[in-house]
Design a protein around this motif. Structure first.
Motif, PDB file in Angstrom:
ATOM      1  N   GLY A 235     -48.147 -36.224 -48.811  1.00 58.36           N
ATOM      2  CA  GLY A 235     -48.036 -36.296 -50.267  1.00 58.36           C
ATOM      3  C   GLY A 235     -48.979 -37.324 -50.863  1.00 58.36           C
ATOM      4  N   ARG A 236     -49.159 -38.445 -50.182  1.00 56.22           N
ATOM      5  CA  ARG A 236     -50.085 -39.472 -50.663  1.00 56.22           C
ATOM      6  C   ARG A 236     -51.513 -38.949 -50.691  1.00 56.22           C
ATOM      7  N   ILE A 237     -51.905 -38.210 -49.661  1.00 59.69           N
ATOM      8  CA  ILE A 237     -53.265 -37.671 -49.629  1.00 59.69           C
ATOM      9  C   ILE A 237     -53.454 -36.626 -50.723  1.00 59.69           C
ATOM     10  N   ARG A 238     -52.430 -35.785 -50.942  1.00 61.81           N
ATOM     11  CA  ARG A 238     -52.531 -34.775 -52.010  1.00 61.81           C
ATOM     12  C   ARG A 238     -52.673 -35.444 -53.381  1.00 61.81           C
ATOM     13  N   GLU A 239     -51.892 -36.482 -53.615  1.00 61.75           N
ATOM     14  CA  GLU A 239     -51.965 -37.197 -54.894  1.00 61.75           C
ATOM     15  C   GLU A 239     -53.354 -37.813 -55.090  1.00 61.75           C
ATOM     16  N   ALA A 240     -53.894 -38.411 -54.024  1.00 59.84           N
ATOM     17  CA  ALA A 240     -55.223 -39.004 -54.108  1.00 59.84           C
ATOM     18  C   ALA A 240     -56.292 -37.928 -54.297  1.00 59.84           C
ATOM     19  N   TYR A 241     -56.120 -36.786 -53.644  1.00 58.94           N
ATOM     20  CA  TYR A 241     -57.038 -35.656 -53.812  1.00 58.94           C
ATOM     21  C   TYR A 241     -57.091 -35.226 -55.277  1.00 58.94           C
ATOM     22  N   ASN A 242     -55.937 -35.123 -55.905  1.00 63.58           N
ATOM     23  CA  ASN A 242     -55.898 -34.711 -57.309  1.00 63.58           C
ATOM     24  C   ASN A 242     -56.671 -35.688 -58.192  1.00 63.58           C
ATOM     25  N   LYS A 243     -56.554 -36.973 -57.891  1.00 62.77           N
ATOM     26  CA  LYS A 243     -57.269 -37.991 -58.661  1.00 62.77           C
ATOM     27  C   LYS A 243     -58.775 -37.861 -58.438  1.00 62.77           C
ATOM     28  N   THR A 244     -59.150 -37.633 -57.192  1.00 66.66           N
ATOM     29  CA  THR A 244     -60.571 -37.534 -56.844  1.00 66.66           C
ATOM     30  C   THR A 244     -61.194 -36.262 -57.408  1.00 66.66           C
TER      31      THR A 244
ATOM     32  N   THR B 154     -60.252 -43.775 -64.140  1.00 63.69           N
ATOM     33  CA  THR B 154     -59.290 -44.707 -64.728  1.00 63.69           C
ATOM     34  C   THR B 154     -58.301 -45.175 -63.663  1.00 63.69           C
ATOM     35  N   ARG B 155     -57.768 -46.375 -63.849  1.00 60.71           N
ATOM     36  CA  ARG B 155     -56.793 -46.927 -62.920  1.00 60.71           C
ATOM     37  C   ARG B 155     -55.717 -47.663 -63.709  1.00 60.71           C
ATOM     38  N   ASN B 156     -54.461 -47.255 -63.537  1.00 60.06           N
ATOM     39  CA  ASN B 156     -53.398 -48.110 -64.031  1.00 60.06           C
ATOM     40  C   ASN B 156     -53.154 -49.183 -62.963  1.00 60.06           C
ATOM     41  N   GLN B 157     -52.219 -50.079 -63.217  1.00 66.97           N
ATOM     42  CA  GLN B 157     -52.028 -51.195 -62.290  1.00 66.97           C
ATOM     43  C   GLN B 157     -51.659 -50.728 -60.887  1.00 66.97           C
ATOM     44  N   GLN B 158     -50.758 -49.753 -60.823  1.00 66.15           N
ATOM     45  CA  GLN B 158     -50.334 -49.247 -59.519  1.00 66.15           C
ATOM     46  C   GLN B 158     -51.502 -48.600 -58.781  1.00 66.15           C
ATOM     47  N   GLU B 159     -52.288 -47.804 -59.497  1.00 62.92           N
ATOM     48  CA  GLU B 159     -53.430 -47.131 -58.863  1.00 62.92           C
ATOM     49  C   GLU B 159     -54.480 -48.145 -58.409  1.00 62.92           C
ATOM     50  N   TYR B 160     -54.685 -49.195 -59.189  1.00 68.49           N
ATOM     51  CA  TYR B 160     -55.653 -50.209 -58.788  1.00 68.49           C
ATOM     52  C   TYR B 160     -55.193 -50.911 -57.516  1.00 68.49           C
ATOM     53  N   ASP B 161     -53.883 -51.172 -57.428  1.00 67.37           N
ATOM     54  CA  ASP B 161     -53.344 -51.790 -56.212  1.00 67.37           C
ATOM     55  C   ASP B 161     -53.570 -50.895 -54.995  1.00 67.37           C
ATOM     56  N   ILE B 162     -53.492 -49.589 -55.193  1.00 66.80           N
ATOM     57  CA  ILE B 162     -53.607 -48.648 -54.073  1.00 66.80           C
ATOM     58  C   ILE B 162     -55.065 -48.318 -53.747  1.00 66.80           C
ATOM     59  N   TYR B 163     -55.860 -48.062 -54.778  1.00 65.71           N
ATOM     60  CA  TYR B 163     -57.210 -47.553 -54.568  1.00 65.71           C
ATOM     61  C   TYR B 163     -58.306 -48.586 -54.796  1.00 65.71           C
TER      62      TYR B 163
ATOM     63  N   THR C  32     -61.356 -49.994 -56.523  1.00 62.84           N
ATOM     64  CA  THR C  32     -62.404 -49.241 -57.235  1.00 62.84           C
ATOM     65  C   THR C  32     -62.984 -48.141 -56.351  1.00 62.84           C
ATOM     66  N   TYR C  33     -62.339 -47.858 -55.240  1.00 63.99           N
ATOM     67  CA  TYR C  33     -62.868 -46.896 -54.276  1.00 63.99           C
ATOM     68  C   TYR C  33     -62.364 -45.484 -54.551  1.00 63.99           C
ATOM     69  N   GLU C  34     -62.981 -44.521 -53.887  1.00 64.31           N
ATOM     70  CA  GLU C  34     -62.607 -43.117 -54.047  1.00 64.31           C
ATOM     71  C   GLU C  34     -61.163 -42.947 -53.563  1.00 64.31           C
ATOM     72  N   PRO C  35     -60.253 -42.501 -54.434  1.00 62.74           N
ATOM     73  CA  PRO C  35     -58.837 -42.419 -54.048  1.00 62.74           C
ATOM     74  C   PRO C  35     -58.596 -41.635 -52.764  1.00 62.74           C
ATOM     75  N   LEU C  36     -59.258 -40.482 -52.610  1.00 60.16           N
ATOM     76  CA  LEU C  36     -59.022 -39.656 -51.434  1.00 60.16           C
ATOM     77  C   LEU C  36     -59.420 -40.402 -50.153  1.00 60.16           C
ATOM     78  N   THR C  37     -60.597 -40.982 -50.156  1.00 60.58           N
ATOM     79  CA  THR C  37     -61.126 -41.587 -48.934  1.00 60.58           C
ATOM     80  C   THR C  37     -60.345 -42.822 -48.528  1.00 60.58           C
ATOM     81  N   ILE C  38     -60.071 -43.695 -49.465  1.00 56.86           N
ATOM     82  CA  ILE C  38     -59.384 -44.936 -49.093  1.00 56.86           C
ATOM     83  C   ILE C  38     -57.927 -44.654 -48.711  1.00 56.86           C
ATOM     84  N   THR C  39     -57.332 -43.616 -49.256  1.00 56.09           N
ATOM     85  CA  THR C  39     -55.977 -43.240 -48.845  1.00 56.09           C
ATOM     86  C   THR C  39     -55.977 -42.741 -47.397  1.00 56.09           C
TER      87      THR C  39
END
Length: 516
Positions: free
Chosen positions: A426-435, A441-450, A452-459
């Motif tokens: 589920g985490r990879i799917r969510e990051a895929y959708n963002k990518t 854009t990054r909210n606070q939670q997304e910045y903590d997770i990703y 400034t990197y590509e959401p899919l790759t860093i996940t």
């Protein structure tokens, strides 16, 4: 008294047996030294050949994770048919080339303005002995007073030949700290000019950043270098032809992201590794008066910024291999050579041990990663965005490049297995959708997770790293101290716990130069 002697005898027997067991398991690991220290120095003498290896972003966790990785099969290859409880990596690590160095110290890294400093200020501390502002190179905190570097002092006061090597851009912060004096590390053209003006003898690394000024109305740094008498090489064949006494600026023939070296786990066999540039540097610089060589493993830092453990390990091992070239030289000149291996700061807050694996390590899982995060971004993610590739198709590449398998695939889903849990999937799917939406854009939670990197790759790298027992706390630098390994003439000065400015002061005292 007799009872005490019995206890001491038993303890000694235990130590000998433990050492023998460790040696035996090391032997089984297949990890050897292409160039090992043939004779441990007593530290006496005055060096006239000094090597300083700087692993950018490399503190104890980066070094130890590399050691665990190469020692991961020290007790034999795991039988996949056995129970998962038996399928644990050995806790015995392998040995990096500098583990045999007789002296190890620890250096604090804070700078004049931050406990989590950058490479510009920390490298300034190492090579000038002064603290400065984050982002400044070779100047004081007012950014007006210039500090001379150990390399410049050896050039001017002892007529030593000087070499500077980096796996990233040769006017990046760490290499620049040996020759440049600028208020901002972003002054790339000015740093390039100062590289030429330094009249150092051997530069090798990634391409210059902004070889022409931003307005494109000034002469190229490469042309200035040629006019100053440098042989400027853009091909390995040209670099290979360099001979002793030449004055050269060598740019790697095949460059990768930001015109730096490829990550070591992406490097093609035909391309020179960091150690090859060191070997050639020794050949070019060797002389009876003396030489100083600084070698940076710069992409350790870049990998750790992106939380890519496999790439961090690969480039840490590449630095270890480069050190072997200096060890080979030391073996021929043990009373005249000093080798230091250290770092500017730690990057990423790398941790070894993860609750999700019950604190066991499964470094075998990293074998399945066949590309760096950067190569995955450049060769795969770019096309996903362009073609709106489906998630199912993307997951086929994820398995090919990282070994991670969708739920329901054959294999274990714990204890080092690579089958994704529903949560991980589920985490990879969510990051895929963002990518796939190319959403920056990054909210606070997304910045903590990703970050400034590509959401899919860093996940993907986060999940793979967690499965092997590695975690991260940051996409940036931290305040951890760094090791200082020393071998050769003057080595005994580097023991203890001290500030990174002391690295310069100890070197200056040993080689007898005056600080300006």
């Amino acid at each position: 008294m007799e009872e005490q002697m019995k206890k001491e005898t038993a303890l000694n027997v235990f130590k000998i047996a433990s050492a023998a067991l460790l040696a035996a398991t090391m032997g089984l690991s297949g990890v050897g030294h292409a160039q090992s220290v043939e004779k441990i120095s007593n530290g006496k003498g005055t060096p006239k050949y000094v090597f300083v290896f700087v692993g950018d972003g490399m503190s104890y966790p980066q070094i130890q994770s590399a050691a665990y990785y190469i020692g991961k099969d020290a007790l034999g290859t795991v039988d996949e048919t056995k129970k998962s409880s038996d399928a644990k990596d050995s806790p015995v690590g392998g040995k990096l080339s500098f583990f045999d160095f007789p002296v190890v110290g620890t250096a604090q890294t804070y700078d004049a303005t931050s406990f989590a400093p950058d490479s510009a200020s920390t490298a300034t501390s190492i090579f000038t002995g002064y603290k400065t502002h984050s982002g400044s190179i070779g100047v004081d905190i007012s950014k007006k007073i210039r500090y001379s570097t150990i390399a410049e002092q050896l050039r001017d006061q002892k007529n030593w030949r000087i070499g500077v090597i980096s796996s990233v851009n040769i006017n990046h912060a760490t290499p620049a700290a040996t020759y440049a004096h600028v208020a901002s590390r972003k002054s790339n053209y000015e740093i390039g000019k100062q590289l030429v003006e330094s009249n150092f003898d051997y530069f090798a690394g990634g391409a210059l950043m902004e070889p022409q000024d931003k307005k494109k109305d000034k002469e190229s740094i490469y042309d200035l270098a040629k006019k100053a008498g440098y042989t400027v090489c853009f091909k390995q064949s040209e670099a290979d032809a360099l001979k002793n006494g030449d004055k050269a600026l060598v740019i790697a023939e095949d460059l990768a992201d930001s015109d730096a070296f490829p990550y070591e786990n992406d490097r093609e066999a035909k391309n020179w590794a960091l150690r090859d540039y060191v070997r050639k540097g020794i050949e070019v610089l060797d002389n009876k008066k003396g030489f100083f060589m600084m070698v940076e493993g710069g992409k350790i830092d870049w990998a750790c910024h992106a939380n890519d453990a496999r790439s961090s390990i690969a480039d840490t091992l590449a630095l270890s291999d480069a050190v072997k070239e200096a060890i080979s030289f030391y073996n021929k000149h043990p009373s005249e050579t000093l080798i230091l291996v250290t770092a500017d700061h730690e990057t990423g807050g790398l941790t070894i041990g993860y609750a999700g694996t019950d604190y066991n390590l499964f470094f075998r899982t990293l074998d399945k990663q066949t590309v760096s995060y950067q190569k995955f971004d450049d060769e795969y993610v770019v096309n996903y965005k362009k073609n709106k590739t489906s998630f199912d198709e993307v997951m086929k590449d994820v398995e090919k490049c990282f070994g991670l398998k969708v739920s329901g695939s054959s294999g274990k889903d714990k204890d080092g297995g690579l089958v994704l849990t529903d949560y991980e999937y589920g985490r990879i799917r969510e990051a895929y959708n963002k990518t796939i939406k190319n959403d920056k854009t990054r909210n606070q939670q997304e910045y903590d997770i990703y970050g400034t990197y590509e959401p899919l790759t860093i996940t993907i790298t986060h999940i793979l790293n967690a499965k092997c027992g590695i975690g991260w706390t940051s996409n940036s630098h931290t305040g951890l101290p760094v090791p200082v390994y020393a071998l050769g003439a003057g080595q005994n000065n580097f023991t203890g716990y001290y500030d990174n400015t002391e690295i310069y002061k100890k070197m200056a005292k040993i080689v007898n130069v005056n600080q300006k």
